[in-house]
Design a protein around this motif. Structure first.
Motif, mmCIF file in Angstrom:
data_model
loop_
_atom_site.group_PDB
_atom_site.id
_atom_site.type_symbol
_atom_site.label_atom_id
_atom_site.label_comp_id
_atom_site.label_asym_id
_atom_site.label_seq_id
_atom_site.Cartn_x
_atom_site.Cartn_y
_atom_site.Cartn_z
ATOM 1 N N ARG A 11 0.745 -1.023 0.130
ATOM 2 C CA ARG A 11 0.070 -0.015 -0.067
ATOM 3 C C ARG A 11 0.969 1.213 -0.072
ATOM 4 O O ARG A 11 1.779 1.329 0.974
ATOM 5 N N THR A 12 0.651 2.103 -0.902
ATOM 6 C CA THR A 12 1.523 3.340 -1.245
ATOM 7 C C THR A 12 0.848 4.659 -1.821
ATOM 8 O O THR A 12 -0.057 4.408 -2.255
ATOM 9 N N PRO A 13 1.419 5.621 -1.257
ATOM 10 C CA PRO A 13 0.800 6.959 -1.817
ATOM 11 C C PRO A 13 1.096 7.079 -3.212
ATOM 12 O O PRO A 13 2.144 6.675 -3.882
ATOM 13 N N LEU A 14 -0.006 7.442 -3.970
ATOM 14 C CA LEU A 14 0.030 7.637 -5.600
ATOM 15 C C LEU A 14 -0.397 8.983 -5.627
ATOM 16 O O LEU A 14 -1.272 9.674 -5.127
ATOM 17 N N ALA A 15 0.165 9.591 -6.820
ATOM 18 C CA ALA A 15 -0.214 10.992 -7.286
ATOM 19 C C ALA A 15 -0.619 10.815 -8.886
ATOM 20 O O ALA A 15 0.206 10.456 -9.398
ATOM 21 N N LEU A 16 -1.695 11.095 -9.040
ATOM 22 C CA LEU A 16 -2.137 11.022 -10.525
ATOM 23 C C LEU A 16 -3.327 12.223 -10.916
ATOM 24 O O LEU A 16 -4.309 12.404 -10.126
ATOM 25 N N ALA A 17 -3.050 12.913 -11.857
ATOM 26 C CA ALA A 17 -3.625 13.957 -12.267
ATOM 27 C C ALA A 17 -4.099 15.054 -11.173
ATOM 28 O O ALA A 17 -4.955 15.920 -11.113
ATOM 29 N N GLY A 18 -2.860 15.143 -10.168
ATOM 30 C CA GLY A 18 -3.057 16.328 -9.440
ATOM 31 C C GLY A 18 -3.850 15.698 -8.364
ATOM 32 O O GLY A 18 -3.951 16.668 -7.193
ATOM 33 N N LEU A 19 -4.315 14.622 -8.064
ATOM 34 C CA LEU A 19 -4.874 13.924 -6.733
ATOM 35 C C LEU A 19 -4.079 13.057 -6.348
ATOM 36 O O LEU A 19 -3.553 12.013 -6.865
ATOM 37 N N GLY A 20 -3.791 12.922 -4.820
ATOM 38 C CA GLY A 20 -3.249 12.181 -4.012
ATOM 39 C C GLY A 20 -3.965 11.199 -3.334
ATOM 40 O O GLY A 20 -5.202 11.597 -2.558
ATOM 41 N N PHE A 21 -3.651 9.829 -3.320
ATOM 42 C CA PHE A 21 -4.527 8.893 -2.793
ATOM 43 C C PHE A 21 -3.452 7.673 -2.449
ATOM 44 O O PHE A 21 -2.361 7.674 -2.837
ATOM 45 N N GLU A 22 -3.802 6.694 -1.479
ATOM 46 C CA GLU A 22 -3.061 5.550 -1.335
ATOM 47 C C GLU A 22 -4.008 4.467 -2.401
ATOM 48 O O GLU A 22 -4.946 4.302 -2.400
ATOM 49 N N ALA A 23 -2.789 3.684 -2.820
ATOM 50 C CA ALA A 23 -3.408 2.308 -3.731
ATOM 51 C C ALA A 23 -2.427 1.257 -3.215
ATOM 52 O O ALA A 23 -1.403 1.343 -2.836
ATOM 53 N N GLU A 24 -3.241 0.071 -3.630
ATOM 54 C CA GLU A 24 -2.372 -1.361 -3.371
ATOM 55 C C GLU A 24 -1.752 -1.532 -4.779
ATOM 56 O O GLU A 24 -2.500 -1.535 -5.864
ATOM 57 N N ILE A 25 -0.338 -1.559 -4.730
ATOM 58 C CA ILE A 25 0.325 -2.008 -5.907
ATOM 59 C C ILE A 25 0.934 -3.308 -5.907
ATOM 60 O O ILE A 25 1.430 -3.641 -4.725
ATOM 61 N N ASN A 26 0.652 -4.021 -6.955
ATOM 62 C CA ASN A 26 1.224 -5.151 -7.155
ATOM 63 C C ASN A 26 2.888 -5.303 -7.531
ATOM 64 O O ASN A 26 3.019 -4.731 -8.515
ATOM 65 N N LEU A 27 3.620 -6.043 -6.902
ATOM 66 C CA LEU A 27 5.162 -5.948 -7.290
ATOM 67 C C LEU A 27 5.535 -6.946 -8.136
ATOM 68 O O LEU A 27 6.662 -7.241 -8.049
ATOM 69 N N SER A 28 4.677 -7.490 -8.958
ATOM 70 C CA SER A 28 5.069 -8.588 -9.971
ATOM 71 C C SER A 28 6.001 -7.705 -11.034
ATOM 72 O O SER A 28 5.852 -6.724 -11.284
ATOM 73 N N ASN A 29 6.937 -8.639 -11.530
ATOM 74 C CA ASN A 29 7.680 -8.212 -12.464
ATOM 75 C C ASN A 29 7.016 -7.973 -13.875
ATOM 76 O O ASN A 29 6.668 -8.911 -14.258
ATOM 77 N N ARG A 30 6.973 -6.840 -14.249
ATOM 78 C CA ARG A 30 6.182 -6.716 -15.641
ATOM 79 C C ARG A 30 7.323 -6.001 -16.581
ATOM 80 O O ARG A 30 6.996 -5.468 -17.601
ATOM 81 N N ARG A 31 8.406 -6.233 -16.543
ATOM 82 C CA ARG A 31 9.587 -5.609 -17.314
ATOM 83 C C ARG A 31 9.451 -6.003 -18.786
ATOM 84 O O ARG A 31 9.597 -5.039 -19.549
ATOM 85 N N ASN A 32 8.944 -7.006 -19.106
ATOM 86 C CA ASN A 32 9.020 -7.371 -20.340
ATOM 87 C C ASN A 32 7.498 -7.307 -20.900
ATOM 88 O O ASN A 32 7.347 -7.888 -22.058
ATOM 89 N N MET A 33 6.719 -6.309 -20.465
ATOM 90 C CA MET A 33 5.214 -6.395 -20.827
ATOM 91 C C MET A 33 5.370 -4.798 -21.411
ATOM 92 O O MET A 33 5.915 -3.971 -21.254
ATOM 93 N N LEU A 34 4.035 -4.786 -22.150
ATOM 94 C CA LEU A 34 3.854 -3.540 -22.871
ATOM 95 C C LEU A 34 3.687 -2.473 -21.748
ATOM 96 O O LEU A 34 4.247 -1.247 -21.890
ATOM 97 N N PHE A 35 2.843 -2.552 -20.810
ATOM 98 C CA PHE A 35 2.696 -1.730 -19.650
ATOM 99 C C PHE A 35 3.361 -2.120 -18.385
ATOM 100 O O PHE A 35 2.954 -3.039 -17.865
ATOM 101 N N PRO A 36 4.495 -1.214 -17.791
ATOM 102 C CA PRO A 36 5.145 -1.866 -16.572
ATOM 103 C C PRO A 36 4.354 -1.600 -15.446
ATOM 104 O O PRO A 36 4.725 -2.389 -14.226
#
Length: 68
Positions: A11-36
């Motif tokens: 669970r980490t702070p996130l800032a998107l479009a000027g809005l700050g909030f907390e979100a759960e982020i998956n730590l899976s390795n997406r290095r070789n995928m189109l969207f990291p």
């Protein structure tokens, strides 16, 4: 892909479009995928409306390497 793996979330702070909030982020390795990184509907719910027919409504990315 149907592979069984352990999925670690933080669970980490996130800032998107000027809005700050907390979100759960998956730590899976997406290095070789189109969207990291993906933001799911739970993180966006009640904050944003997604229009799949539109792009860059908040302006073009400043990083010329995005999207990869």
């Amino acid at each position: 892909g149907g592979h069984a793996t352990e999925r670690i979330f933080i669970r980490t702070p996130l800032a998107l479009a000027g809005l700050g909030f907390e979100a759960e982020i998956n730590l899976s390795n997406r290095r070789n995928m189109l969207f990291p990184m993906l933001l799911g509907r739970t993180a966006l719910a009640g904050r944003f409306l997604v229009d799949p027919a539109a792009s860059f409504l908040l302006g073009e990315p400043s990083d010329p390497t995005f999207p990869p």
